[in-house]
Design an enzyme around this catalytic site. Structure first.
Site, PDB file in Angstrom:
ATOM      1  N   GLY A  43       0.480  -0.998   0.124  1.00 22.17           N
ATOM      2  CA  GLY A  43       0.141  -0.698   0.628  1.00 22.17           C
ATOM      3  C   GLY A  43       1.331   1.359   0.353  1.00 22.17           C
ATOM      4  O   GLY A  43       0.338   2.011  -0.437  1.00 22.17           O
ATOM      5  N   GLU A  97       3.429   4.370   5.352  1.00 26.56           N
ATOM      6  CA  GLU A  97       2.202   3.715   5.472  1.00 26.56           C
ATOM      7  C   GLU A  97       1.394   4.932   4.865  1.00 26.56           C
ATOM      8  O   GLU A  97       1.655   5.905   4.961  1.00 26.56           O
ATOM      9  CB  GLU A  97       2.152   3.730   6.759  1.00 26.56           C
ATOM     10  N   ASP A  98       0.323   3.678   3.887  1.00 29.20           N
ATOM     11  CA  ASP A  98      -0.774   4.037   3.501  1.00 29.20           C
ATOM     12  C   ASP A  98      -1.783   5.027   4.423  1.00 29.20           C
ATOM     13  O   ASP A  98      -1.494   6.270   4.236  1.00 29.20           O
ATOM     14  CB  ASP A  98      -1.188   3.670   2.236  1.00 29.20           C
ATOM     15  N   ASP A 101      -4.724   3.071  10.151  1.00 33.71           N
ATOM     16  CA  ASP A 101      -6.378   2.974  10.439  1.00 33.71           C
ATOM     17  C   ASP A 101      -6.403   2.503  11.805  1.00 33.71           C
ATOM     18  O   ASP A 101      -5.976   2.966  13.073  1.00 33.71           O
ATOM     19  CB  ASP A 101      -6.381   2.067   9.500  1.00 33.71           C
ATOM     20  N   PHE A 150     -14.553   3.709   3.072  1.00 37.55           N
ATOM     21  CA  PHE A 150     -13.443   3.271   2.730  1.00 37.55           C
ATOM     22  C   PHE A 150     -12.575   3.466   1.529  1.00 37.55           C
ATOM     23  O   PHE A 150     -14.144   4.103   0.183  1.00 37.55           O
ATOM     24  CB  PHE A 150     -14.190   1.458   1.979  1.00 37.55           C
ATOM     25  N   ASP A 157      -6.109  -0.097  -1.821  1.00 34.58           N
ATOM     26  CA  ASP A 157      -6.822  -1.070  -2.729  1.00 34.58           C
ATOM     27  C   ASP A 157      -8.113  -1.556  -2.002  1.00 34.58           C
ATOM     28  O   ASP A 157      -7.799  -1.447  -0.452  1.00 34.58           O
ATOM     29  CB  ASP A 157      -5.953  -2.247  -2.697  1.00 34.58           C
TER      30      ASP A 157
END
Length: 178
Positions: A43, A97-98, A101, A150, A157
């Site tokens: 990611g 990091e993307d 979360d 989302f 992705d």
């Protein structure tokens, strides 16, 4: 692929502008530290690539591949698929990091790197989704705080798709609630 996007949260131009700002801040801080940049694959590859072009100091690049999803939407067991090839003992580490979360993956990685003797560990993430946080971890350099939706694009992705979108968008529910 673009038809699966409900709305665009951040355009390519907005993302590039924010990466410029983060890189300027990190260049001032790390100009004399020769850190190891650790990209969390897959990611973070787009974010890391764009960030590396803008960081104006000596650094070493490495990556890890950590699996944390049982399927496309539900977080599962964390496992290290590909480990670092760089010794980080005594080195400053910038984890790229993307998205931050739930925080489980980053907590796992940060603990692992602390155990290996990193001089310091900072988390650099394009996105932060604090509403979903379950582990005690925070980003140090964050592009944007995002809502609990989302998200796909710019490395993010759904079941391996949409990473190549040049923007970050909200995926339509109809796509992932089949």
């Amino acid at each position: 692929m673009n038809n699966d996007i409900e709305k665009i949260l951040f355009t390519e131009e907005q993302i590039n502008h924010r990466i410029d700002e983060l890189a300027e801040e990190m260049t001032a801080k790390y100009a004399d530290k020769n850190p190891v940049v650790v990209s969390v694959m897959t990611g973070a590859m787009m974010f890391t690539s764009e960030m590396l072009k803008r960081l104006n100091f000596k650094l070493t690049v490495d990556y890890v591949d950590i699996s944390s999803y049982a399927d496309g939407t539900v977080s599962g067991k964390i496992s290290l698929v590909k480990d670092l090839s760089t010794d980080i003992k005594g080195r400053h580490v910038l984890i790229m990091e993307d998205i931050v979360d739930t925080g489980h993956t980053l907590k796992y990685l940060k603990d692992l790197l602390e155990d290996r003797g990193a001089a310091s560990i900072k988390i650099v993430s394009l996105l932060d989704k604090p509403e979903r946080r379950e582990a005690d971890v925070t980003g140090d350099y964050i592009g944007y705080t995002v809502p609990n939706e989302f998200l796909v694009g710019f490395g993010l992705d759904y079941s391996g798709h949409y990473r190549n979108l040049p923007y970050v968008g909200v995926l339509k529910r109809s796509v992932y609630e089949k």
